[in-house]
Enzyme design. Structure first.
Site, PDB file in Angstrom:
ATOM      1  N   LYS A 104       0.830  -1.199   0.000  1.00  0.00           N
ATOM      2  CA  LYS A 104       0.000   0.000   0.000  1.00  0.00           C
ATOM      3  C   LYS A 104       0.870   1.257   0.000  1.00  0.00           C
ATOM      4  O   LYS A 104       0.611   2.206  -0.741  1.00  0.00           O
ATOM      5  CB  LYS A 104      -0.925   0.006   1.225  1.00  0.00           C
ATOM      6  CG  LYS A 104      -2.069   0.983   1.078  1.00  0.00           C
ATOM      7  CD  LYS A 104      -2.834   1.176   2.349  1.00  0.00           C
ATOM      8  CE  LYS A 104      -2.228   2.329   3.132  1.00  0.00           C
ATOM      9  NZ  LYS A 104      -2.905   2.615   4.377  1.00  0.00           N
ATOM     10  N   ASP A 149      -6.939   0.913   0.812  1.00  0.00           N
ATOM     11  CA  ASP A 149      -7.030   0.993   2.272  1.00  0.00           C
ATOM     12  C   ASP A 149      -8.427   0.506   2.667  1.00  0.00           C
ATOM     13  O   ASP A 149      -9.169  -0.013   1.827  1.00  0.00           O
ATOM     14  CB  ASP A 149      -6.764   2.429   2.747  1.00  0.00           C
ATOM     15  CG  ASP A 149      -7.904   3.372   2.364  1.00  0.00           C
ATOM     16  OD1 ASP A 149      -8.769   2.980   1.555  1.00  0.00           O
ATOM     17  OD2 ASP A 149      -7.926   4.509   2.873  1.00  0.00           O
TER      18      ASP A 149
END
Ligand code: SF4
Length: 250
Positions: free
Chosen positions: A160, A178
């Site tokens: 991420k 997310d």
């Protein structure tokens, strides 16, 4: 001595199993009705949804404050299991004194820890910030690298982090997933998946390239302010006519 009888091989101890009802006598148990699978989005619908996001917010910005690719990287590493607002509160003072890997190393782990004390897991994160700064200097000339594999090799940085940095610092068409993007992808039916990676790959597959530069921010902001986890605000949602969530409230 008493003979031990084990249930598994003692014929006399086998519990009586109720006989299966014969076919003729069996009562039909009604099968639970499966809700029909929502229709997949058509390319035209996806184009329409992202056109609306673009019209409403042509230049969406991330909410993590940063001054350059390095401070963005540090902010993202600090944001794991923390809110952007909480991270910003701590990094404003930290980045004022350390906005490069060299300055961060000069500050030292103890002081970094003091600056970020209000963020969850701060001890470990302070360690990572120092270690990643050292690695940037040792292996990347003090610059944040531009490939996913290199960013992921930094302490505290995962997929991420790499996606956010590649997208925001270098304008790449990556999709960081997310908690908000994960929820929106699944609820809307744009990209269903039981892992962030599955949703990331699903979204990359269906979102046209012309929207990929900002798609990550549009979906995060949509999840954060409209498609809320507990009470989605479907009545004011820009894409409520397109969304496939069976529980939407419009
Ligand atoms: S209609 Fe409701 S559930 Fe669907 S995207 Fe909009 S806010 Fe989320």
């Amino acid at each position: 001595m008493a003979k031990i009888i084990r249930a598994s091989n003692a014929k006399t101890n086998v519990p009586s199993v109720p006989k299966k009802p014969t076919k003729r006598g069996a009562k039909a148990v009604p099968k639970a009705k499966k809700s029909p699978k929502p229709k997949p989005w058509t390319p035209a619908e996806i184009h329409e949804a992202f056109s609306r996001f673009r019209k409403a917010n042509p230049e969406p910005k991330g909410e993590l404050e940063h001054l350059n690719p390095y401070t963005l990287l540090v902010a993202v590493v600090l944001s794991a299991q923390a809110t952007d607002a909480g991270v910003n509160k701590a990094t404003r003072a930290l980045f004022a004194v350390a906005d490069t890997p060299e300055k961060m190393l000069a500050l030292g782990e103890d002081k970094v820890r003091d600056y970020i004390r209000t963020i969850g897991l701060y001890r470990n994160k302070a360690k990572n910030v120092i270690a990643l700064s050292q690695k940037l200097i040792d292996e990347f000339g003090g610059e944040v690298p531009r490939t996913r594999a290199e960013i992921e090799s930094l302490p505290g940085a995962g997929r991420k982090t790499a996606n956010v940095v590649l997208n925001m610092a270098y304008g790449e068409h990556t999709m960081a997933v997310d908690t908000h993007v994960f929820r929106v992808g699944n609820r809307t039916g744009l990209a269903s998946g039981n892992s962030p990676l599955a949703v990331e790959l699903g979204l990359e597959k269906v979102i046209p390239p012309e929207f990929m530069r900002h798609a990550h921010h549009w979906l995060i902001l949509h999840g954060r302010y409209t498609c809320l986890a507990r009470k989605p605000r479907c009545e004011v949602c820009l894409i409520n006519d397109l969304c496939r969530w069976p529980e939407k409230t419009v």
